[in-house]
Each structure stands twice: as C-alpha cells, then as structure tokens.
Design a protein around this motif. Structure first.
Motif, PDB file in Angstrom:
ATOM      1  N   THR A 188      27.420   1.790  -0.110  1.00 27.81           N
ATOM      2  CA  THR A 188      26.752   2.729  -0.998  1.00 27.81           C
ATOM      3  C   THR A 188      25.797   2.052  -1.969  1.00 27.81           C
ATOM      4  N   VAL A 189      25.670   0.729  -1.887  1.00 21.63           N
ATOM      5  CA  VAL A 189      24.756   0.017  -2.780  1.00 21.63           C
ATOM      6  C   VAL A 189      23.328   0.459  -2.479  1.00 21.63           C
ATOM      7  N   ARG A 190      22.624   0.806  -3.497  1.00 26.66           N
ATOM      8  CA  ARG A 190      21.236   1.230  -3.375  1.00 26.66           C
ATOM      9  C   ARG A 190      20.344   0.120  -3.905  1.00 26.66           C
ATOM     10  N   SER A 191      19.118   0.085  -3.443  1.00 25.09           N
ATOM     11  CA  SER A 191      18.180  -0.922  -3.944  1.00 25.09           C
ATOM     12  C   SER A 191      16.783  -0.330  -3.995  1.00 25.09           C
ATOM     13  N   LEU A 192      15.877  -1.061  -4.627  1.00 26.72           N
ATOM     14  CA  LEU A 192      14.492  -0.623  -4.685  1.00 26.72           C
ATOM     15  C   LEU A 192      13.866  -0.587  -3.297  1.00 26.72           C
ATOM     16  N   ASP A 193      14.423  -1.332  -2.350  1.00 25.76           N
ATOM     17  CA  ASP A 193      13.920  -1.291  -0.966  1.00 25.76           C
ATOM     18  C   ASP A 193      13.977   0.126  -0.398  1.00 25.76           C
ATOM     19  N   ASP A 194      14.937   0.929  -0.872  1.00 25.53           N
ATOM     20  CA  ASP A 194      15.067   2.313  -0.401  1.00 25.53           C
ATOM     21  C   ASP A 194      13.848   3.159  -0.760  1.00 25.53           C
ATOM     22  N   LEU A 195      13.041   2.699  -1.715  1.00 24.87           N
ATOM     23  CA  LEU A 195      11.889   3.466  -2.205  1.00 24.87           C
ATOM     24  C   LEU A 195      10.554   2.965  -1.665  1.00 24.87           C
ATOM     25  N   ALA A 196      10.567   1.971  -0.812  1.00 25.96           N
ATOM     26  CA  ALA A 196       9.320   1.354  -0.328  1.00 25.96           C
ATOM     27  C   ALA A 196       8.374   2.368   0.302  1.00 25.96           C
ATOM     28  N   PHE A 197       8.899   3.421   0.919  1.00 24.62           N
ATOM     29  CA  PHE A 197       8.044   4.424   1.573  1.00 24.62           C
ATOM     30  C   PHE A 197       7.179   5.200   0.583  1.00 24.62           C
ATOM     31  N   LEU A 198       7.506   5.133  -0.713  1.00 23.58           N
ATOM     32  CA  LEU A 198       6.718   5.836  -1.736  1.00 23.58           C
ATOM     33  C   LEU A 198       5.432   5.099  -2.110  1.00 23.58           C
ATOM     34  N   GLU A 199       5.371   3.801  -1.825  1.00 25.43           N
ATOM     35  CA  GLU A 199       4.234   2.991  -2.256  1.00 25.43           C
ATOM     36  C   GLU A 199       2.909   3.600  -1.815  1.00 25.43           C
ATOM     37  N   GLY A 200       1.943   3.584  -2.731  1.00 23.28           N
ATOM     38  CA  GLY A 200       0.609   4.077  -2.421  1.00 23.28           C
ATOM     39  C   GLY A 200       0.210   5.250  -3.288  1.00 23.28           C
ATOM     40  N   HIS A 201      -0.880   5.891  -2.882  1.00 23.52           N
ATOM     41  CA  HIS A 201      -1.483   6.998  -3.625  1.00 23.52           C
ATOM     42  C   HIS A 201      -1.277   8.283  -2.829  1.00 23.52           C
ATOM     43  N   TRP A 202      -0.674   9.282  -3.463  1.00 18.72           N
ATOM     44  CA  TRP A 202      -0.378  10.574  -2.838  1.00 18.72           C
ATOM     45  C   TRP A 202      -1.062  11.669  -3.627  1.00 18.72           C
ATOM     46  N   ARG A 203      -1.596  12.682  -2.920  1.00 19.09           N
ATOM     47  CA  ARG A 203      -2.322  13.771  -3.588  1.00 19.09           C
ATOM     48  C   ARG A 203      -2.024  15.083  -2.864  1.00 19.09           C
ATOM     49  N   GLY A 204      -1.807  16.142  -3.658  1.00 16.88           N
ATOM     50  CA  GLY A 204      -1.537  17.433  -3.047  1.00 16.88           C
ATOM     51  C   GLY A 204      -1.908  18.583  -3.952  1.00 16.88           C
ATOM     52  N   GLY A 205      -1.941  19.762  -3.367  1.00 17.45           N
ATOM     53  CA  GLY A 205      -2.225  20.967  -4.116  1.00 17.45           C
ATOM     54  C   GLY A 205      -3.671  21.390  -4.023  1.00 17.45           C
ATOM     55  N   GLU A 206      -3.910  22.653  -4.378  1.00 22.13           N
ATOM     56  CA  GLU A 206      -5.275  23.192  -4.406  1.00 22.13           C
ATOM     57  C   GLU A 206      -5.586  23.722  -5.797  1.00 22.13           C
TER      58      GLU A 206
END
Length: 169
Positions: free
Chosen positions: A29-47
């Motif tokens: 159950t140990v969590r790490s920052l590696d679990d968040l690597a998929f978030l890296e970058g620039h994301w944009r949404g909405g109208e």
C-alpha cells in the motif's frame, strides 16, 4: 521439556510469520510520487469555462502543479498545488488565489492524502473530510485525455464537478 520448547519455537515462528505478512501488506500500500507521473505536462479543457493545469515532474521529494480557470475572458481562479512524499504518506496541499494573490482559504492550505493509486489513476482524500473538499480523483481516459472528479462538501452536503482535459503540450 522438548515439547515445551517446540511449542515456544512454533509460537515464535507464528509471530514472526505474522509480522512478515503485516510488513508485506504495508509495502503493497506504499504510495509514491511515481504514481503521479502520468500527470506531468500541460492540460487544458472546457469551452465556456476554460481550466488549465500544468504539472512539473517530481524532484526533491515534491511534485508541483499550477491551475488557472478563465470564463468569458475573466480570471476566476488560480491554484498552486504541492504534492510531497512524506515519511508514511503522499500529501497534496493546495490553495486557491485571486488575481491579486489573495487566497480564498482562511488559514492554511487544503490537505488531502493519496489514498488510492492504480496505473494512470490516483485518488486524494481528506481524512477527516475538510469543510470544502472531500476528494479529488485524476485518471487518464485516453492517451492524451485526463479527467478530474472533485467531490466537495458544502453545508454538510456532497456535490462536486468534473473537469476533462486534453494534453496541450
């Protein structure tokens, strides 16, 4: 006497084996920052309401994110997010800001803990739930699409909203 010693050895073995299982379960159950690597970058949404998040990769035990919400050409919110790997948890802290850098929150930041992590899917939860944010779940819905489900608490009632992003970088 041998029977007594064999019982003692069996009991010690059972205790040691149980302790190893507990350590093994905790390691799973140990969590790490590696679990968040998929978030890296620039994301944009909405109208009508355009929301952007930019996440920097983990370094020095922290991962940082910035967000901006704009509607009808007017800034509605800025957000600064720090996710840190701490001794026994991964902790998200964030605050909302106005254009003059004054904050929405009185006092300290909103604090959430990483409570679930799967491939390209993480959930941060408040324990106990804060007065405003109960949880945030980020997950990829496609190669270049990301969704954030935010559960809010207002006057004891749960509500919330969903943000859908496309990779913008």
């Amino acid at each position: 006497m041998k029977i007594h010693n064999s019982r003692l050895i069996s009991a010690l073995f059972a205790i040691a084996f149980g302790a190893m299982q507990t350590v093994s379960a905790a390691a799973e159950t140990v969590r790490s920052l590696d679990d968040l690597a998929f978030l890296e970058g620039h994301w944009r949404g909405g109208e009508d309401f355009v929301f952007e998040e930019t996440w920097n990769g983990a370094e020095g035990g922290v991962m940082t994110g910035m967000a901006r919400g704009v509607s009808s050409g007017e800034l509605k919110v800025l957000e600064y997010i720090v996710v840190s790997a701490e001794e026994d948890a991964v902790v998200m802290r964030f605050k909302h800001f106005r254009r003059d850098f004054s904050t929405w929150e009185d006092g300290g930041p909103i604090i959430l803990m990483l409570t679930d992590a799967k491939e390209n899917d993480v959930t941060f939860s408040a324990d106990p739930p804060s007065e405003t944010v109960k949880s945030i779940r980020y997950f990829k819905t496609g190669e270049n699409t990301l969704q954030a489900d935010i559960v809010l608490v207002e006057d004891g009632e749960e509500g919330g909203f969903t943000l859908v992003f496309d990779r913008a970088d």
